[in-house]
Structures are given as structure tokens and as C-alpha cells.
Design an enzyme around this catalytic site. Structure first.
Site, PDB file in Angstrom:
ATOM      1  N   ARG A  81      40.800  47.572  50.728  1.00  0.00           N
ATOM      2  CA  ARG A  81      41.623  46.835  51.700  1.00  0.00           C
ATOM      3  C   ARG A  81      42.950  47.537  51.982  1.00  0.00           C
ATOM      4  NH1 ARG A  81      43.142  40.656  50.735  1.00  0.00           N
ATOM      5  NH2 ARG A  81      43.963  41.488  48.764  1.00  0.00           N
ATOM      6  N   ARG A  99      45.438  25.831  45.321  1.00  0.00           N
ATOM      7  CA  ARG A  99      44.699  26.682  44.390  1.00  0.00           C
ATOM      8  C   ARG A  99      44.547  26.027  43.032  1.00  0.00           C
ATOM      9  NH1 ARG A  99      45.819  31.898  46.756  1.00  0.00           N
ATOM     10  NH2 ARG A  99      44.973  33.577  45.514  1.00  0.00           N
ATOM     11  N   ARG A 151      47.886  46.602  48.653  1.00  0.00           N
ATOM     12  CA  ARG A 151      48.593  45.636  47.809  1.00  0.00           C
ATOM     13  C   ARG A 151      48.535  46.065  46.348  1.00  0.00           C
ATOM     14  NH1 ARG A 151      46.487  39.707  49.515  1.00  0.00           N
ATOM     15  NH2 ARG A 151      46.481  39.456  47.259  1.00  0.00           N
ATOM     16  N   ARG A 197      42.486  38.282  38.702  1.00  0.00           N
ATOM     17  CA  ARG A 197      42.536  37.281  39.787  1.00  0.00           C
ATOM     18  C   ARG A 197      41.212  36.527  39.886  1.00  0.00           C
ATOM     19  NH1 ARG A 197      43.981  41.190  44.361  1.00  0.00           N
ATOM     20  NH2 ARG A 197      43.544  39.459  45.768  1.00  0.00           N
ATOM     21  N   LYS A 228      39.466  35.075  53.570  1.00  0.00           N
ATOM     22  CA  LYS A 228      40.296  33.970  54.074  1.00  0.00           C
ATOM     23  C   LYS A 228      41.286  34.467  55.128  1.00  0.00           C
ATOM     24  CE  LYS A 228      41.813  32.991  49.917  1.00  0.00           C
ATOM     25  NZ  LYS A 228      41.112  34.028  49.141  1.00  0.00           N
TER      26      LYS A 228
HETATM   27  P1  AP5 Z   1      40.761  39.304  53.207  1.00  0.00           P
HETATM   28  O1  AP5 Z   1      40.544  38.563  54.472  1.00  0.00           O
HETATM   29  O2  AP5 Z   1      42.048  40.018  53.012  1.00  0.00           O
HETATM   30  O3  AP5 Z   1      40.416  38.357  51.952  1.00  0.00           O
HETATM   31  P2  AP5 Z   1      41.236  37.142  51.328  1.00  0.00           P
HETATM   32  O4  AP5 Z   1      40.251  36.059  51.010  1.00  0.00           O
HETATM   33  O5  AP5 Z   1      42.403  36.788  52.187  1.00  0.00           O
HETATM   34  O6  AP5 Z   1      41.658  37.832  49.963  1.00  0.00           O
HETATM   35  P3  AP5 Z   1      43.078  37.835  49.207  1.00  0.00           P
HETATM   36  O7  AP5 Z   1      43.006  38.935  48.173  1.00  0.00           O
HETATM   37  O8  AP5 Z   1      44.213  37.881  50.164  1.00  0.00           O
HETATM   38  O9  AP5 Z   1      43.024  36.476  48.479  1.00  0.00           O
HETATM   39  P4  AP5 Z   1      43.805  36.045  47.261  1.00  0.00           P
HETATM   40  O10 AP5 Z   1      43.422  34.634  47.234  1.00  0.00           O
HETATM   41  O11 AP5 Z   1      43.550  36.771  46.012  1.00  0.00           O
HETATM   42  O12 AP5 Z   1      45.312  36.505  47.588  1.00  0.00           O
HETATM   43  P5  AP5 Z   1      46.605  35.736  48.098  1.00  0.00           P
HETATM   44  O13 AP5 Z   1      47.361  36.635  48.985  1.00  0.00           O
HETATM   45  O14 AP5 Z   1      46.221  34.381  48.589  1.00  0.00           O
HETATM   46  O15 AP5 Z   1      39.534  40.347  53.080  1.00  0.00           O
HETATM   47  C1  AP5 Z   1      39.469  41.246  51.980  1.00  0.00           C
HETATM   48  C2  AP5 Z   1      38.961  42.605  52.472  1.00  0.00           C
HETATM   49  O16 AP5 Z   1      37.597  42.466  52.861  1.00  0.00           O
HETATM   50  C3  AP5 Z   1      39.699  43.178  53.696  1.00  0.00           C
HETATM   51  O17 AP5 Z   1      39.839  44.554  53.524  1.00  0.00           O
HETATM   52  C4  AP5 Z   1      38.764  42.845  54.886  1.00  0.00           C
HETATM   53  O18 AP5 Z   1      38.889  43.802  55.926  1.00  0.00           O
HETATM   54  C5  AP5 Z   1      37.396  42.891  54.214  1.00  0.00           C
HETATM   55  N1  AP5 Z   1      36.425  41.970  54.805  1.00  0.00           N
HETATM   56  C6  AP5 Z   1      36.649  40.687  55.243  1.00  0.00           C
HETATM   57  N2  AP5 Z   1      35.521  40.133  55.707  1.00  0.00           N
HETATM   58  C7  AP5 Z   1      34.549  41.081  55.558  1.00  0.00           C
HETATM   59  C8  AP5 Z   1      33.144  41.113  55.868  1.00  0.00           C
HETATM   60  N3  AP5 Z   1      32.536  40.063  56.416  1.00  0.00           N
HETATM   61  N4  AP5 Z   1      32.484  42.257  55.578  1.00  0.00           N
HETATM   62  C9  AP5 Z   1      33.100  43.330  55.013  1.00  0.00           C
HETATM   63  N5  AP5 Z   1      34.415  43.350  54.718  1.00  0.00           N
HETATM   64  C10 AP5 Z   1      35.124  42.245  54.971  1.00  0.00           C
HETATM   65  O19 AP5 Z   1      47.409  35.524  46.748  1.00  0.00           O
HETATM   66  C11 AP5 Z   1      47.982  36.616  46.068  1.00  0.00           C
HETATM   67  C12 AP5 Z   1      48.729  36.106  44.828  1.00  0.00           C
HETATM   68  O20 AP5 Z   1      49.783  35.208  45.244  1.00  0.00           O
HETATM   69  C13 AP5 Z   1      47.890  35.287  43.842  1.00  0.00           C
HETATM   70  O21 AP5 Z   1      47.204  36.113  42.935  1.00  0.00           O
HETATM   71  C14 AP5 Z   1      49.001  34.458  43.154  1.00  0.00           C
HETATM   72  O22 AP5 Z   1      49.709  35.205  42.230  1.00  0.00           O
HETATM   73  C15 AP5 Z   1      49.941  34.131  44.321  1.00  0.00           C
HETATM   74  N6  AP5 Z   1      49.574  32.884  45.009  1.00  0.00           N
HETATM   75  C16 AP5 Z   1      49.156  32.754  46.304  1.00  0.00           C
HETATM   76  N7  AP5 Z   1      48.906  31.467  46.590  1.00  0.00           N
HETATM   77  C17 AP5 Z   1      49.163  30.753  45.466  1.00  0.00           C
HETATM   78  C18 AP5 Z   1      49.065  29.382  45.128  1.00  0.00           C
HETATM   79  N8  AP5 Z   1      48.637  28.470  46.026  1.00  0.00           N
HETATM   80  N9  AP5 Z   1      49.411  28.993  43.882  1.00  0.00           N
HETATM   81  C19 AP5 Z   1      49.854  29.884  42.978  1.00  0.00           C
HETATM   82  N10 AP5 Z   1      49.956  31.223  43.211  1.00  0.00           N
HETATM   83  C20 AP5 Z   1      49.607  31.651  44.454  1.00  0.00           C
HETATM   84 MG    MG Z   2      44.516  36.876  51.960  1.00  0.00          MG
END
Ligand code: AP5
Ligand code: MG
Length: 218
Positions: free
Chosen positions: A127, A88, A160, A171, A13
Site C-alpha cells: 500500500r 473498534r 505508512r 494489528r 475500508k
Molecule cells: P485500504 O482501503 O487502505 O484498507 P483499510 O481497510 O482502510 O486498511 P487500514 O490499514 O487503513 O485499516 P486499519 O483499520 O488498520 O487502519 P486505520 O487507519 O483505521 O486498502 C488496503 C490496500 O489494499 C490498499 O493498498 C488498496 O489499494 C488495496 N486494495 C483495496 N481493495 C482492494 C481489492 N479489492 N483488491 C486488491 N487490492 C485492494 O487505523 C490505524 C491505527 O490508528 C490503528 O492501528 C490504531 O492504532 C489507531 N486507530 C484508528 N481508529 C481507532 C479506533 N477507533 N480506536 C482506537 N484506535 C484507533
Molecule cells: Mg484505512
């Protein structure tokens, strides 16, 4: 135009949002990045969110919705938003519809980035993120070469805390239980596009642009 990026942790994402925001002229709003900025700033919201995030649990809906409501009031969101990590839960999706309705806007649709679970774990374990511009890199799949904003030499990269294997598992479980119903929420309204999320990042971006064009009726 308001677009939701849906997908499991590690599905890409954040990576795709960085590529799409210029192409689509949308503002990137990442709930995870907003929470991490609050944690760094030691704000009351950051203090409240830390415990949930370190366990891989969701931050409660009321805190999350209030944070997004405040973000949507900023002047840079007039042309439309690319939501990353929000909504979410179904309650968050309903709240987003209400919040956008209050300002005469709506959700154009959601794009689900589909990635197999084995690949998710591999992506998250390697990552590295830039603390300054939040760009995600990967030790194997996207090593740091140059700063996309020409501001640093990679000295701000960090791993992270919630990318540890046991927290990644938590997660993924939370995603299945609480976030997958959000996919059905948009599918039921005919507002869902699915994109295959494996393969070269640039090809996925092209698929996402096509999906967004479908949603916007272009
Ligand atoms: P990346 O693009 O970083 O993936 P992502 O989908 O953004 O993954 P996240 O871990 O950030 O998602 P998340 O939903 O768990 O975390 P968030 O920060 O939202 O890509 C991942 C890796 O893969 C990178 O190294 C990239 O280089 C690689 N990659 C990408 N594309 C690729 C490809 N095609 N081929 C190979 N490699 C590739 O949330 C964190 C925490 O915040 C949650 O756990 C929760 O506690 C809280 N939180 C956030 N939002 C909410 C909400 N709405 N409600 C409640 N709690 C929330
Ligand atoms: Mg992200």
C-alpha cells in the site's frame, strides 16, 4: 443515514469509503486519518496516539471517543456519516449510539468487508497513501495513475509506518481480540451486512451499495 464500515486492517475500508461517499452522499470520517492528521500537526492528541499506533495497538477509548465527538460537531456531518475505523471496540460502539442519540440520529447499520488473511498482508505490504488526500494506492493492485482530485502527480505518496510486517501482525491480532466483538454487536441488532471483499474494487463498491440499500430499507 449513518453507516459503519467494518473490516480487518487492509480489507478496503478506506478504498471503498472514497468510492462510496459521493455515491451515497455521506461524509467520510476515518479515525485513522484523523489520528494521522493530529500526528502530523504535533497536537497533544497526536503525541498521545503515536506510541499506540506505532505498536499497532488501539488508542484508548476515551481519547478516540472524544476525537469523534468533536468531529461529529462539524457542520459537514448533517446528511450522515460513513464511519471508517470507528467503532473498534464495543465500548466505542455504545458511545457512538449515545452520541448520535444526543443529536436525534442513529446507526442505520454496519457493512463488514470480508477478506482472507493472506490477501490482507499482501495488500498492506504494497500500500502507498497520498499524504494530501489520504487516497490509498497499491504498487500492484492500484498503481498511481492520476490524482482523483487533480491536485498532484503522485509526489505525496508514502508508506505508512504501521504497514511493516511485524506491526501488521499486531494489528490483525488486535482486530480479532477487540474489534470482532463489534461485528456481533451490530449482528445482534439485525444491523449487519456482509460483503465479499475480494475481486475488482468496482465490483465490491456495487456490493457495498446494495448492502447499504438493504440497511436503509430502500
Ligand atoms: P485500504 O482501503 O487502505 O484498507 P483499510 O481497510 O482502510 O486498511 P487500514 O490499514 O487503513 O485499516 P486499519 O483499520 O488498520 O487502519 P486505520 O487507519 O483505521 O486498502 C488496503 C490496500 O489494499 C490498499 O493498498 C488498496 O489499494 C488495496 N486494495 C483495496 N481493495 C482492494 C481489492 N479489492 N483488491 C486488491 N487490492 C485492494 O487505523 C490505524 C491505527 O490508528 C490503528 O492501528 C490504531 O492504532 C489507531 N486507530 C484508528 N481508529 C481507532 C479506533 N477507533 N480506536 C482506537 N484506535 C484507533
Ligand atoms: Mg484505512
Amino acid at each position: 443515514m449513518n453507516i459503519i464500515l467494518l473490516g480487518a486492517p487492509g480489507s478496503g475500508k478506506g478504498t471503498q469509503a472514497k468510492a462510496l461517499m459521493d455515491a451515497e452522499g455521506l461524509t467520510h470520517v476515518s479515525s485513522g486519518d484523523l489520528f494521522r492528521a493530529n500526528i502530523r500537526g504535533k497536537t497533544p492528541l497526536g503525541v498521545a496516539a503515536t506510541d499506540y499506533m506505532s505498536r499497532g495497538a488501539l488508542v484508548p477509548d476515551d481519547l478516540t471517543i472524544a476525537m469523534i465527538r468533536e468531529r461529529l460537531a462539524a457542520p459537514d456531518v448533517t446528511t450522515g456519516v460513513l464511519f471508517d475505523g470507528f467503532p473498534r471496540t464495543v465500548a466505542q460502539a455504545e458511545a457512538l449510539d449515545r452520541m448520535l442519540g444526543e443529536i436525534g440520529q442513529s446507526v442505520a447499520g454496519a457493512v463488514l468487508i470480508d477478506v482472507a488473511e493472506d490477501a490482507l498482508v499482501e495488500r498492506l505490504s504494497g500500500r502507498r497513501i497520498c499524504r494530501e488526500c489520504q487516497t490509498p494506492f497499491h504498487v500492484l493492485f492500484k498503481p498511481f495513475e492520476a490524482c482523483p482530485e487533480a491536485r498532484c502527480d503522485g509526489e505525496h505518496l508514502y508508506q505508512r509506518d504501521d504497514d511493516k510486517p511485524e506491526t501488521v501482525r499486531a494489528r490483525l491480532e488486535v482486530y480479532r481480540a477487540q474489534t470482532e466483538p463489534v461485528i456481533d454487536y451490530y449482528a445482534a441488532q439485525g444491523k449487519l451486512q456482509r460483503v465479499a471483499g475480494e475481486g475488482p474494487m468496482t465490483e465490491i463498491t456495487q456490493r457495498m451499495c446494495a448492502a447499504i440499500a438493504e440497511l436503509s430499507g430502500a
